[in-house]
Design a protein around this motif. Structure first.
Motif, mmCIF file in Angstrom:
data_model
loop_
_atom_site.group_PDB
_atom_site.id
_atom_site.type_symbol
_atom_site.label_atom_id
_atom_site.label_comp_id
_atom_site.label_asym_id
_atom_site.label_seq_id
_atom_site.Cartn_x
_atom_site.Cartn_y
_atom_site.Cartn_z
ATOM 1 N N TYR A 4 -90.326 10.378 10.229
ATOM 2 C CA TYR A 4 -90.910 9.596 9.136
ATOM 3 C C TYR A 4 -89.812 8.841 8.407
ATOM 4 C CZ TYR A 4 -95.529 11.582 9.659
ATOM 5 O OH TYR A 4 -96.760 11.920 10.161
ATOM 6 N N VAL A 5 -90.134 7.595 7.992
ATOM 7 C CA VAL A 5 -89.160 6.705 7.367
ATOM 8 C C VAL A 5 -89.533 6.460 5.909
ATOM 9 C CG1 VAL A 5 -88.107 4.413 7.486
ATOM 10 C CG2 VAL A 5 -88.800 5.560 9.581
ATOM 11 N N CYS A 6 -88.538 6.542 5.029
ATOM 12 C CA CYS A 6 -88.741 6.236 3.616
ATOM 13 C C CYS A 6 -88.906 4.731 3.457
ATOM 14 C CB CYS A 6 -87.548 6.734 2.796
ATOM 15 S SG CYS A 6 -87.668 6.345 1.039
ATOM 16 N N LYS A 7 -90.007 4.315 2.834
ATOM 17 C CA LYS A 7 -90.274 2.893 2.622
ATOM 18 C C LYS A 7 -89.354 2.299 1.559
ATOM 19 C CE LYS A 7 -94.639 3.779 1.801
ATOM 20 N NZ LYS A 7 -96.071 3.634 1.482
ATOM 21 N N VAL A 8 -88.732 3.123 0.754
ATOM 22 C CA VAL A 8 -87.873 2.641 -0.320
ATOM 23 C C VAL A 8 -86.457 2.349 0.175
ATOM 24 C CG1 VAL A 8 -86.869 3.205 -2.570
ATOM 25 C CG2 VAL A 8 -89.230 3.876 -2.046
ATOM 26 N N CYS A 9 -85.863 3.297 0.918
ATOM 27 C CA CYS A 9 -84.452 3.141 1.297
ATOM 28 C C CYS A 9 -84.182 3.152 2.801
ATOM 29 C CB CYS A 9 -83.604 4.213 0.625
ATOM 30 S SG CYS A 9 -83.831 5.881 1.311
ATOM 31 N N GLY A 10 -85.184 3.516 3.616
ATOM 32 C CA GLY A 10 -84.991 3.522 5.058
ATOM 33 C C GLY A 10 -84.511 4.845 5.642
ATOM 34 N N TYR A 11 -84.320 5.864 4.803
ATOM 35 C CA TYR A 11 -83.933 7.191 5.303
ATOM 36 C C TYR A 11 -84.973 7.680 6.306
ATOM 37 C CZ TYR A 11 -83.411 12.275 5.389
ATOM 38 O OH TYR A 11 -83.286 13.581 5.802
ATOM 39 N N VAL A 12 -84.512 8.295 7.386
ATOM 40 C CA VAL A 12 -85.415 8.828 8.407
ATOM 41 C C VAL A 12 -85.384 10.356 8.349
ATOM 42 C CG1 VAL A 12 -85.923 8.983 10.877
ATOM 43 C CG2 VAL A 12 -85.073 6.832 9.911
ATOM 44 N N PRO A 34 -92.599 20.954 1.741
ATOM 45 C CA PRO A 34 -93.176 21.281 0.428
ATOM 46 C C PRO A 34 -93.644 20.019 -0.297
ATOM 47 C CG PRO A 34 -91.028 22.337 0.726
ATOM 48 C CD PRO A 34 -91.213 21.409 1.877
ATOM 49 N N GLU A 35 -94.691 20.149 -1.096
ATOM 50 C CA GLU A 35 -95.250 19.005 -1.828
ATOM 51 C C GLU A 35 -94.213 18.343 -2.732
ATOM 52 O OE1 GLU A 35 -98.203 17.367 -1.670
ATOM 53 O OE2 GLU A 35 -98.580 18.605 0.089
ATOM 54 N N ASP A 36 -93.271 19.117 -3.254
ATOM 55 C CA ASP A 36 -92.273 18.557 -4.168
ATOM 56 C C ASP A 36 -91.020 18.035 -3.455
ATOM 57 O OD1 ASP A 36 -91.263 21.028 -3.441
ATOM 58 O OD2 ASP A 36 -90.715 21.623 -5.478
ATOM 59 N N TRP A 37 -91.028 18.046 -2.117
ATOM 60 C CA TRP A 37 -89.888 17.501 -1.373
ATOM 61 C C TRP A 37 -89.796 16.003 -1.639
ATOM 62 C CZ3 TRP A 37 -89.233 13.803 2.467
ATOM 63 C CH2 TRP A 37 -87.983 13.797 3.100
ATOM 64 N N HIS A 38 -88.583 15.483 -1.670
ATOM 65 C CA HIS A 38 -88.366 14.065 -1.908
ATOM 66 C C HIS A 38 -87.228 13.562 -1.025
ATOM 67 C CE1 HIS A 38 -85.803 16.302 -4.696
ATOM 68 N NE2 HIS A 38 -84.905 15.388 -4.394
ATOM 69 N N CYS A 39 -87.114 12.270 -0.919
ATOM 70 C CA CYS A 39 -86.081 11.651 -0.105
ATOM 71 C C CYS A 39 -84.702 12.072 -0.617
ATOM 72 C CB CYS A 39 -86.208 10.128 -0.153
ATOM 73 S SG CYS A 39 -84.932 9.270 0.801
#
Length: 65
Positions: A4-12, A34-39
């Motif tokens: 999965y790719v972050c639409k904000v910064c491109g992190y995969v 987890p629901e609270d996981w973030h990029c």
């Protein structure tokens, strides 16, 4: 497993690698994070991730497809 790719910064997010900063072990699918996981690069929430190689926003199939 799907990346999965972050639409904000491109992190995969690659399940084969996990996320060592958040103590996510390799092998954890994106859907079970987890629901609270973030990029880990830009702090964007999970909702800002799209399936890698999925449809691009605004792209449509050619006529007849």
């Amino acid at each position: 497993m799907e990346k999965y790719v972050c639409k904000v910064c491109g992190y995969v997010y690659d399940p084969a690698e996990g996320d060592t900063h958040a103590h996510i072990e390799p092998g954890m699918p994106f859907a079970t994070l987890p629901e609270d996981w973030h990029c880990p690069q830009c702090n964007a929430p999970r909702s800002e991730f799209d399936l890698e190689n999925g449809p691009m926003p605004g792209m449509v199939a050619p006529i007849g497809q």
